[in-house]
Design an enzyme around this catalytic site. Structure first.
Site, PDB file in Angstrom:
ATOM      1  N   ARG A  46      17.348   5.836   6.388  1.00  0.00           N
ATOM      2  CA  ARG A  46      17.756   5.010   5.240  1.00  0.00           C
ATOM      3  C   ARG A  46      18.584   3.797   5.656  1.00  0.00           C
ATOM      4  NH1 ARG A  46      22.047   5.138   2.355  1.00  0.00           N
ATOM      5  NH2 ARG A  46      22.627   7.240   2.967  1.00  0.00           N
ATOM      6  N   TYR A 100       3.527 -10.489 -11.552  1.00  0.00           N
ATOM      7  CA  TYR A 100       2.952  -9.137 -11.552  1.00  0.00           C
ATOM      8  C   TYR A 100       3.705  -8.315 -12.620  1.00  0.00           C
ATOM      9  CZ  TYR A 100       3.045  -4.236 -10.205  1.00  0.00           C
ATOM     10  OH  TYR A 100       3.027  -2.870 -10.237  1.00  0.00           O
ATOM     11  N   ASP A 172       6.894 -14.055  -3.974  1.00  0.00           N
ATOM     12  CA  ASP A 172       6.068 -12.864  -3.754  1.00  0.00           C
ATOM     13  C   ASP A 172       4.750 -13.383  -3.183  1.00  0.00           C
ATOM     14  OD1 ASP A 172       4.269 -10.760  -3.967  1.00  0.00           O
ATOM     15  OD2 ASP A 172       5.205  -9.948  -5.772  1.00  0.00           O
ATOM     16  N   LYS A 197      -0.740  -3.582  -0.396  1.00  0.00           N
ATOM     17  CA  LYS A 197      -1.974  -4.338  -0.646  1.00  0.00           C
ATOM     18  C   LYS A 197      -2.629  -4.774   0.665  1.00  0.00           C
ATOM     19  CE  LYS A 197      -0.170  -3.790  -4.725  1.00  0.00           C
ATOM     20  NZ  LYS A 197      -0.400  -2.553  -5.441  1.00  0.00           N
TER      21      LYS A 197
HETATM   22  C1  LIG Z   1       1.885  -9.237  -6.630  1.00  0.00           C
HETATM   23  C2  LIG Z   1       2.525  -7.893  -6.564  1.00  0.00           C
HETATM   24  N1  LIG Z   1       3.809  -7.807  -6.203  1.00  0.00           N
HETATM   25  C3  LIG Z   1       4.447  -6.627  -6.126  1.00  0.00           C
HETATM   26  C4  LIG Z   1       3.802  -5.443  -6.437  1.00  0.00           C
HETATM   27  C5  LIG Z   1       4.551  -4.149  -6.371  1.00  0.00           C
HETATM   28  O1  LIG Z   1       4.187  -3.466  -5.237  1.00  0.00           O
HETATM   29  P1  LIG Z   1       4.277  -1.855  -5.075  1.00  0.00           P
HETATM   30  O2  LIG Z   1       3.302  -1.266  -6.033  1.00  0.00           O
HETATM   31  O3  LIG Z   1       3.953  -1.650  -3.650  1.00  0.00           O
HETATM   32  O4  LIG Z   1       5.669  -1.471  -5.416  1.00  0.00           O
HETATM   33  C6  LIG Z   1       2.458  -5.488  -6.801  1.00  0.00           C
HETATM   34  C7  LIG Z   1       1.733  -4.238  -7.139  1.00  0.00           C
HETATM   35  O5  LIG Z   1       0.646  -4.247  -7.659  1.00  0.00           O
HETATM   36  C8  LIG Z   1       1.798  -6.749  -6.873  1.00  0.00           C
HETATM   37  O6  LIG Z   1       0.519  -6.852  -7.240  1.00  0.00           O
END
Ligand SMILES: Cc1ncc(COP(=O)(O)O)c(C=O)c1O
Length: 376
Positions: A46, A100, A172, A197
């Site tokens: 952690r 998102y 992001d 992803k």
């Molecule tokens: C653009 C984007 N950012 C962040 C996330 C969040 O990621 P996680 O599901 O790994 O927590 C996602 C999830 O679909 C996403 O599509």
């Protein structure tokens, strides 16, 4: 280490060589209990400092051209730890329209609990960001291309605006991946990823990442130690292995998605296709400037067909959540990524019932197109 080109960094960056065997892969260190005497800081999962975490931190920071990186147990752990590292009671942040769904929900349902104020831009125009900056604003947060409408924000202009007003710029970069877009080169302070992803790429890992300067990563880590979103050693290793093929996977996904987007665009069954590689996409010129490939994600609105029936007719393409893997998958954002938004929020964000989001994989593109064709 000096900056390596992308495919070389994917394969080699960060690898921890076992001096005893000189094996080509980083060994997996499974311990959660490590010797601590005579050390400045104890090693503990952690604390984000076990060997597999450090190897991966180094790989992702090299890929995103940052000074340092930090891997997390999910994309949301990276996003929430970063926001809470820099925002405190009384602060304000500006978020782009078109986030998102999970980020949107975190921002709109959680930040106020900590006394943190925010605004979401009505569109992606730079003047809209500028108008929302207040004396207590600390962060500008963007997501480009955005999920699910693939809207494009000019990264250089946003990072210049943030710098000129003394704000931290955060992006992001999940949809683009470090293969298609390196925001730090364009002046962004902190890059975030859902490594679930493209970085993971096989729909079998949940992870996240933050990349920035040493100073900012130190700040994020300090908060993250308390929030507890570290990634276990086995998954660190699996992610490190997956990234070795990131460059060739994304290159293929870029090519496939362009062809699928062109097919959908010319199909009489679609009302609208959202893909930055299409010339008539409103962000095409900016995307062409700031991205080296347009990515494997696209969305489209059906003109006549029922979206659920359409998905059920698919034979190769799986209706399933998440994105960025080698398998082509499809989902309805109103039923998945954005299902926690209210009707009004959905409307404001421009997410309609007939919208489908396609994550294009690495299969032979003719098979993907044939499957879509028969579903129409
Ligand atoms: C653009 C984007 N950012 C962040 C996330 C969040 O990621 P996680 O599901 O790994 O927590 C996602 C999830 O679909 C996403 O599509």
């Amino acid at each position: 280490m000096s900056q390596q080109s992308v495919n070389t960094a994917c394969v080699h960056a960060g690898t921890l060589v076992d001096e005893r065997t000189k094996g080509v892969n980083t060994p997996i260190y499974t311990s959660t209990s490590f010797a601590y005497l005579d050390l400045e800081e104890a090693v503990y999962p952690r604390y984000f400092n076990v060997p597999n975490t450090l190897a991966l931190n180094s790989k992702i920071s090299m890929l995103e051209h940052g000074e340092a990186g930090l891997v997390f147990s999910s994309g949301m752990a990276a996003i929430s730890s970063t926001l809470l590292a820099f925002l405190k009671n009384g602060d304000h942040a500006v978020f782009q329209k078109g986030l998102y769904g999970g980020t949107f929900v975190m921002v709109t349902r959680e930040l106020n609990k900590y006394g943190i104020d925010y605004d979401i831009t009505p569109d992606n125009d730079i003047s809209s960001f500028e108008k929302l900056i207040k004396s207590n604003t600390k962060i500008i947060f963007i997501e480009t291309p955005s999920n699910p409408l693939l809207s494009i924000v000019d990264i250089t202009i946003v990072s210049e605006l943030a710098k000129s007003r003394g704000l931290i710029s955060v992006i992001d970069n999940t949809f683009a991946s470090p293969v298609n877009q390196n925001p730090i080169d364009l002046g962004i302070d902190i890059v975030l990823h859902s490594a679930t992803k493209y970085l993971g790429g096989h729909s079998d890992i949940c992870a996240g990442a933050a990349i920035s300067t040493k100073k900012y990563i130190k700040n994020i880590r300090t908060t993250a130690l308390s929030l507890g979103g570290s990634l276990n050693a086995q998954t660190c290793y699996l992610l490190e292995r997956s990234i070795k093929t990131l460059g060739i996977r994304v290159e293929r996904q870029n090519q496939n998605a362009q062809k699928v987007a062109e097919f959908l665009k010319s199909h009489p069954g679609t009302e609208q296709v959202y893909y930055p590689g299409l010339r008539d996409h409103p962000g095409h010129v900016i995307a062409a400037r700031q991205m080296s490939g347009f990515g494997g994600m696209l969305s489209f609105e059906l003109l006549f067909a029922d979206p659920v029936k359409f998905q059920k007719k698919l034979k190769l393409i799986r209706p399933s959540v998440s994105l960025g893997g080698v398998d082509t998958i499809i989902c309805s954002p109103v039923m998945t990524s954005h299902r926690h938004l209210s009707k009004e929020e959905m409307e404001k964000e421009g997410i309609r019932n007939n919208l489908l989001r396609l994550s294009v994989g690495i299969e032979d593109v003719k098979d993907i197109i044939e499957d879509l064709e028969q579903a129409f």
